[in-house]
Design a protein around this motif. Structure first.
Motif, short mmCIF file in Angstrom:
data_model
loop_
_atom_site.label_atom_id
_atom_site.label_comp_id
_atom_site.label_asym_id
_atom_site.label_seq_id
_atom_site.Cartn_x
_atom_site.Cartn_y
_atom_site.Cartn_z
N GLY A 139 5.83 -5.44 0.83
CA GLY A 139 7.26 -5.23 0.67
C GLY A 139 7.67 -4.07 -0.20
O GLY A 139 8.86 -3.87 -0.44
N GLY A 140 6.71 -3.27 -0.67
CA GLY A 140 7.04 -2.18 -1.58
C GLY A 140 6.85 -0.80 -0.99
O GLY A 140 6.77 -0.64 0.24
N VAL A 141 6.76 0.20 -1.86
CA VAL A 141 6.71 1.59 -1.42
C VAL A 141 5.42 2.31 -1.81
O VAL A 141 5.23 3.47 -1.43
N SER A 142 4.54 1.69 -2.55
CA SER A 142 3.34 2.38 -3.05
C SER A 142 2.30 2.58 -1.94
O SER A 142 2.10 1.70 -1.10
N PRO A 143 1.61 3.72 -1.97
CA PRO A 143 0.56 3.98 -0.98
C PRO A 143 -0.74 3.27 -1.37
O PRO A 143 -0.88 2.78 -2.49
#
Length: 256
Positions: A25-29
């Protein structure tokens, strides 16, 4: 909005929001994919701030009222006054609040996250119980701090979230001896799973023993192993075995 957190029935009350968040659910690669909440392993501050904002939105509170800690494997507990400063977090491993419109959270990647609430008196708590905190008394210190804010211990509900289970937590003879020297009552929490030649440590069993001995209203365990469920939760030990880095997940609770 898609719900990206594991919930516990024992913490589901009007005026209380909570979630045991995982990797999704997040944005980190990769390898921090994707809801990582720590910069310690190399993720960017921008990604972490975005992820914390996503979690705050899920809980229904403003990011400026989301209390977080600089966790140091201590038994220190702080009260959150509703004014968050993510750049200057207090050094502690337990946090409590009775301020409406606030949330508090604990980050983990194998250690035990415990969320607490007294829904009648509107007091919440959270603690980070690694082995040091678990055997040292972070659970009881957090409960004491909640009572200082007006909670009634017999009305408190507690849930232990995802953490490493004993079958995946080999510690060895020296670790066992050092722990039992100060806490001999933990002898039964060093099992030998099938095929094991060295003792393992039952972290969730140790935490649950403390919760169950505290005479709370309820004490429950999600029974999820971070190491075994590494595709869903960050696990420091699994990442070490795979020779890679990993992030940290957040467990959080709010008074609305």
């Amino acid at each position: 909005m898609t719900d990206i957190a594991q919930k516990a029935d024992h913490l589901s009350f009007d005026g209380i929001a909570h979630g045991f968040f995982g990797r999704a659910g997040g944005v980190s690669p990769a390898p921090f994919d994707s809801l990582n909440v720590s910069i310690k392993q190399g993720d960017s501050q921008e990604n972490v701030t975005a992820n914390l904002t996503i979690i705050a939105d899920q809980l229904g509170i403003q990011p400026s009222k989301f209390g977080l800690l600089k966790q140091v494997h201590s038994i220190n507990v702080v009260q959150f006054d509703g004014k968050a400063d993510w750049d200057n977090r207090p050094e502690a491993d337990g946090i409590v609040s009775n301020v409406p419109g606030t949330a508090i959270g604990i980050q983990t990647a194998d250690c035990g996250p415990v969320l607490f609430c007294d829904p009648d008196n509107k007091v919440i708590g959270a603690c980070h119980a690694g082995w040091k905190g678990a055997v040292g008394g972070i659970v009881h210190r957090t409960l004491d701090a909640m009572e200082e804010l007006g909670a009634n211990r017999h009305k408190i509900h507690a849930v232990l979230g995802p953490c490493i289970h004993p079958e995946n937590y080999e510690v060895g003879d020296e670790f066992k001896a050092n722990v039992l020297k100060d806490w001999p009552e933990l002898e039964g929490h060093f099992p030998y799973p099938p095929g094991a030649t060295k003792p393992h440590f039952d972290l969730p069993g140790t935490i649950m023993h403390q919760l169950e001995s505290a005479h709370l209203h309820t004490a429950a365990h999600l029974d999820i192993c971070t190491y075994a469920k590494n595709e869903t939760y960050f696990s420091h030990r699994k990442a070490t075995h795979l020779d890679t880095k990993t992030g940290r997940q957040l467990s959080a609770i709010a008074i609305l």
